[in-house]
Design a protein around this motif. Structure first.
Motif, short mmCIF file in Angstrom:
data_model
loop_
_atom_site.label_atom_id
_atom_site.label_comp_id
_atom_site.label_asym_id
_atom_site.label_seq_id
_atom_site.Cartn_x
_atom_site.Cartn_y
_atom_site.Cartn_z
N GLY A 109 58.99 -0.08 60.81
CA GLY A 109 59.83 0.91 60.89
C GLY A 109 59.94 1.71 59.44
N THR A 110 59.83 1.37 58.03
CA THR A 110 59.91 1.84 56.90
C THR A 110 59.16 2.79 56.41
N ILE A 111 59.30 3.28 55.56
CA ILE A 111 58.30 4.13 54.35
C ILE A 111 58.65 3.18 53.10
N THR A 112 58.01 1.96 52.54
CA THR A 112 58.04 1.29 51.28
C THR A 112 57.09 2.10 50.84
N ALA A 113 57.50 2.43 49.29
CA ALA A 113 56.44 2.58 47.90
C ALA A 113 56.06 2.09 47.15
N LEU A 166 48.39 1.29 55.11
CA LEU A 166 48.43 1.77 53.95
C LEU A 166 47.60 2.50 52.75
N LEU A 167 48.76 3.52 52.27
CA LEU A 167 47.61 4.89 52.20
C LEU A 167 47.50 4.23 50.45
N ASP A 168 47.05 4.32 49.99
CA ASP A 168 46.06 4.60 48.72
C ASP A 168 46.20 5.88 47.51
N GLU A 169 47.35 6.75 47.31
CA GLU A 169 47.28 7.36 46.36
C GLU A 169 46.58 8.74 47.36
N PRO A 170 47.61 8.62 48.42
CA PRO A 170 47.59 10.00 49.19
C PRO A 170 47.25 11.46 48.40
N ALA A 171 48.26 11.60 47.59
CA ALA A 171 48.38 13.37 46.78
C ALA A 171 47.76 12.97 45.96
N GLY A 178 57.65 5.60 64.70
CA GLY A 178 57.56 3.71 64.82
C GLY A 178 56.97 3.65 63.90
N LEU A 179 56.15 4.22 62.76
CA LEU A 179 54.99 3.83 62.60
C LEU A 179 55.43 3.17 61.25
N THR A 180 55.08 1.72 60.48
CA THR A 180 55.39 1.17 59.09
C THR A 180 54.45 2.26 58.16
N VAL A 181 54.74 2.48 56.89
CA VAL A 181 54.06 2.77 56.53
C VAL A 181 54.13 2.31 54.44
N LEU A 182 53.08 1.59 53.86
CA LEU A 182 53.31 0.94 53.00
C LEU A 182 52.29 2.25 51.82
N ILE A 183 53.32 2.56 50.49
CA ILE A 183 52.37 3.63 50.12
C ILE A 183 52.16 3.32 48.87
N VAL A 184 50.60 3.56 48.22
CA VAL A 184 50.88 3.34 46.64
C VAL A 184 50.47 5.13 46.33
N GLU A 185 51.83 5.32 44.98
CA GLU A 185 51.52 6.15 44.31
C GLU A 185 52.55 6.30 43.05
N HIS A 186 51.33 7.86 42.42
CA HIS A 186 51.74 7.77 40.95
C HIS A 186 52.76 8.73 40.84
N ASN A 187 52.82 9.80 41.90
CA ASN A 187 53.94 11.42 41.83
C ASN A 187 55.17 10.76 42.02
N MET A 188 55.93 10.34 41.39
CA MET A 188 57.27 9.73 42.13
C MET A 188 58.44 10.91 42.37
N ASP A 189 57.97 11.94 42.35
CA ASP A 189 58.47 13.01 42.93
C ASP A 189 58.36 12.71 44.53
N LEU A 190 57.34 12.63 45.26
CA LEU A 190 56.90 12.14 46.46
C LEU A 190 57.56 10.97 46.68
N VAL A 191 57.63 10.14 45.95
CA VAL A 191 57.79 8.68 46.00
C VAL A 191 59.22 8.42 46.21
N MET A 192 59.98 9.23 45.95
CA MET A 192 61.43 9.53 45.67
C MET A 192 62.13 9.82 47.14
N ARG A 193 61.57 10.73 47.39
CA ARG A 193 61.66 12.35 48.18
C ARG A 193 61.36 11.42 49.59
N LEU A 194 60.07 10.44 50.06
CA LEU A 194 59.47 10.21 51.11
C LEU A 194 60.41 8.48 51.06
#
Length: 246
Positions: free
Chosen positions: A27-31, A164-169, A191-207
């Motif tokens: 249930g989390t969004i993990t970057a 698992l989202l690999d650099e969606p932005a 309820g969907l769990t998300v693992l995201i690889v991302e270089h956009n730090m603004d997106l990571v910190m907000r999401l």
């Protein structure tokens, strides 16, 4: 939901992933972040089994998956995107969506190529993403942003528990970036769990609820965005600063 234990992937003498361990709570969004060459995408590839790990374990919902084929992992509830779209350019958006739906074993061979149920489901996902207007466009006619949204929608066709989202932005404009963030939040709220690889730090910190930081193939820090943002080891990995100067 997902646990990575002592994961390693070596390419000859190069240790792309080296004793990497972390957890993604349900249930989390993990970057998963880190400087270029940290091993993030290779870790993704090992988790989804698009490459075979050298050693280590990956567990999904209490079951070990690192020895399974990618299609079996998808059937167990894990789906992923790639940095570069893998759409089939001669097929329509709707067809690209449906080819990623779950296959109902041998019985699937006796069903129509596109069942009414699959079509309805794909159109519902396209409506959720706001792109029903391109349902019958060939993949070759899509813009970069439309391909990103189609890939995002296609992975939802398999009814995943975790995506698992690999650099969606990566490479998208600010308007589409905000749209993608909204979609991720809404799916997570369902309820969907998300693992995201991302270089956009603004997106990571907000999401993100949690951030895992990799450097040189291993995890050097994990915690809430605020904890990670101020960690000396993270500052050193990204900025090359000596820890006593951070």
């Amino acid at each position: 939901m997902l646990e990575v234990k002592n994961l390693c992937k070596y390419f000859g003498g190069i240790r792309a992933v080296d004793d990497c361990s972390f957890k993604v709570d349900q249930g989390t969004i993990t970057a998963l972040i880190g400087p270029n060459g940290a091993g993030k995408t290779t870790a993704f590839n090992c988790i989804s089994r698009t490459v075979q790990p050298t050693s280590g374990e990956v567990w999904l919902d209490g079951k070990r998956i690192d020895q399974l084929r990618p299609n079996k992992i998808t059937m167990m509830g894990l789906s992923r995107t790639f940095q570069i779209s893998r759409n089939l350019s001669e097929m329509t958006v709707l067809e690209n969506m449906i080819v990623q739906a779950k296959v109902d074993g041998f019985r699937g061979l006796f069903r129509p190529a596109i069942s009414p149920e699959e079509k309805d489901k794909a159109m519902e996902i396209l409506d959720f993403l706001g792109i029903t207007r391109i349902a019958y466009e060939d993949g070759s006619n899509l813009s970069y942003g439309q391909k990103k949204l189609m890939d995002f929608g296609a992975l939802l066709m398999s009814d995943p528990k975790i995506i698992l989202l690999d650099e969606p932005a990566g490479g998208v404009n600010m308007s589409l970036l905000e749209e993608i963030m909204t979609h991720i939040r809404r799916l997570n709220e369902r309820g969907l769990t998300v693992l995201i690889v991302e270089h956009n730090m603004d997106l990571v910190m907000r999401l993100s609820h949690k951030v895992v930081v990799m450097a040189q193939g291993t995890v050097i820090c994990e915690g809430t965005p605020d904890v990670v943002r101020n960690d000396p080891a993270v500052l050193e990995a990204y900025l090359g600063m000596p820890e006593d100067a951070a």
